[in-house]
Write an enzyme that holds these catalytic residues in place. Sequence first.
Site, short mmCIF file in Angstrom:
data_model
loop_
_atom_site.label_atom_id
_atom_site.label_comp_id
_atom_site.label_asym_id
_atom_site.label_seq_id
_atom_site.Cartn_x
_atom_site.Cartn_y
_atom_site.Cartn_z
N ASP A 286 0.87 -1.18 0.00
CA ASP A 286 0.00 0.00 0.00
C ASP A 286 0.90 1.23 0.00
O ASP A 286 2.13 1.12 -0.21
CB ASP A 286 -1.01 -0.04 1.17
CG ASP A 286 -0.35 0.19 2.53
OD1 ASP A 286 0.89 0.34 2.61
OD2 ASP A 286 -1.10 0.23 3.53
N CYS B 144 3.30 -2.96 4.03
CA CYS B 144 2.45 -1.81 4.37
C CYS B 144 3.22 -0.97 5.38
O CYS B 144 4.43 -1.16 5.54
CB CYS B 144 1.06 -2.24 4.85
SG CYS B 144 1.01 -3.10 6.44
N GLY B 145 2.56 -0.06 6.07
CA GLY B 145 3.28 0.80 6.99
C GLY B 145 3.97 0.02 8.10
O GLY B 145 5.14 0.20 8.39
N THR B 146 3.22 -0.87 8.70
CA THR B 146 3.75 -1.70 9.80
C THR B 146 4.08 -3.12 9.37
O THR B 146 4.78 -3.83 10.09
CB THR B 146 2.71 -1.80 10.93
OG1 THR B 146 1.52 -2.38 10.38
CG2 THR B 146 2.41 -0.44 11.53
N GLY B 147 3.47 -3.57 8.28
CA GLY B 147 3.54 -4.99 7.88
C GLY B 147 2.46 -5.82 8.56
O GLY B 147 2.28 -6.99 8.22
N GLY C 200 -1.15 -5.16 9.05
CA GLY C 200 -2.44 -5.32 8.36
C GLY C 200 -2.32 -6.21 7.13
O GLY C 200 -3.13 -7.12 6.91
N HIS D 102 11.40 -23.17 9.59
CA HIS D 102 10.40 -23.82 10.44
C HIS D 102 8.98 -23.77 9.89
O HIS D 102 8.22 -24.72 10.07
CB HIS D 102 10.37 -23.18 11.84
CG HIS D 102 11.65 -23.34 12.60
ND1 HIS D 102 11.76 -23.05 13.94
CD2 HIS D 102 12.88 -23.76 12.21
CE1 HIS D 102 12.99 -23.28 14.36
NE2 HIS D 102 13.70 -23.71 13.32
N ASN D 103 8.61 -22.63 9.30
CA ASN D 103 7.21 -22.44 8.88
C ASN D 103 7.02 -22.56 7.37
O ASN D 103 5.89 -22.48 6.90
CB ASN D 103 6.68 -21.05 9.29
CG ASN D 103 7.06 -20.65 10.71
OD1 ASN D 103 7.70 -19.62 10.93
ND2 ASN D 103 6.69 -21.46 11.68
N ARG E 66 7.43 1.52 7.44
CA ARG E 66 7.70 2.58 8.42
C ARG E 66 8.42 2.03 9.65
O ARG E 66 8.53 2.72 10.66
CB ARG E 66 6.39 3.25 8.83
CG ARG E 66 5.68 3.94 7.67
CD ARG E 66 4.29 4.44 8.04
NE ARG E 66 3.62 5.01 6.88
CZ ARG E 66 2.32 4.95 6.66
NH1 ARG E 66 1.52 4.37 7.55
NH2 ARG E 66 1.79 5.48 5.57
N ARG F 153 9.04 -32.70 12.14
CA ARG F 153 8.23 -31.98 13.12
C ARG F 153 7.68 -30.67 12.56
O ARG F 153 6.56 -30.27 12.88
CB ARG F 153 9.02 -31.74 14.42
CG ARG F 153 10.16 -30.76 14.32
CD ARG F 153 10.93 -30.70 15.65
NE ARG F 153 11.89 -29.62 15.71
CZ ARG F 153 13.06 -29.60 15.08
NH1 ARG F 153 13.42 -30.61 14.30
NH2 ARG F 153 13.89 -28.57 15.22
N HIS F 154 8.44 -30.05 11.68
CA HIS F 154 7.96 -28.80 11.08
C HIS F 154 6.88 -29.07 10.03
O HIS F 154 5.91 -28.33 9.94
CB HIS F 154 9.13 -28.01 10.50
CG HIS F 154 10.09 -27.54 11.54
ND1 HIS F 154 9.68 -26.86 12.66
CD2 HIS F 154 11.44 -27.69 11.65
CE1 HIS F 154 10.74 -26.58 13.41
NE2 HIS F 154 11.82 -27.08 12.83
N ARG G 107 3.66 -29.74 11.91
CA ARG G 107 3.07 -28.52 12.48
C ARG G 107 2.43 -27.65 11.41
O ARG G 107 1.36 -27.07 11.62
CB ARG G 107 4.14 -27.73 13.24
CG ARG G 107 4.59 -28.44 14.51
CD ARG G 107 5.88 -27.91 15.07
NE ARG G 107 6.37 -28.77 16.15
CZ ARG G 107 7.60 -28.74 16.64
NH1 ARG G 107 8.51 -27.92 16.13
NH2 ARG G 107 7.94 -29.54 17.62
C1 RB5 Z 1 -1.94 2.84 6.32
O1 RB5 Z 1 -1.88 4.10 6.86
C2 RB5 Z 1 -1.54 1.81 7.38
O2 RB5 Z 1 -2.60 1.60 8.23
C3 RB5 Z 1 -1.10 0.53 6.72
O3 RB5 Z 1 -0.02 0.80 5.88
C4 RB5 Z 1 -0.63 -0.57 7.66
O4 RB5 Z 1 0.34 -0.11 8.54
C5 RB5 Z 1 -1.68 -1.35 8.29
O5 RB5 Z 1 -1.45 -2.30 9.04
#
Ligand code: RB5
Length: 142
Positions: free
Chosen positions: A7, A64-67, A69, A97-98, A108, A132-133, A136
Amino acid sequence: MIALGSDQGGFALKQEIIAHLNERGLEFKDYGSYDEKSVDYPEYSKKVAEAILAGECDKGILICGTGIGISIAANRYEGIRAALCTDCFMAEATRLHNDANILALGGRVVGPGLALKIVDTFLDTPFSNEERHVRRIKAIER
Ligand code: RB5
């Protein structure tokens, strides 16, 4: 073939990753978004998850911003194992493992230098294939 999606919060880091994949000569397909306009990240999770499940791509990278969502949304698709990684230890462990098929990153959260090392670790580490992996991972799908 690597599927890429982001995004607006991941767009800038995705451009760094694209340049890096080009340098490494690795094939990828960018499923968007293609600029920094505000969009809804689940759309890009869907596109990348579907590309992997259809066999068009073997791995994906979602940003995304945090990864957070974009990885939550990707993990709603059966057969997708999206791993949000903030360091190389996590990237290596999730492949071993996964057998994670999607790497999620926070544009960000991690700087480009670290992010590219995480990408390389994720792409270059094979699944351990240890019993084992495997057991799982099968239990996740039920
Ligand atoms: C968008 O502003 C932000 O919410 C999205 O990039 C992400 O961080 C969501 O988890």
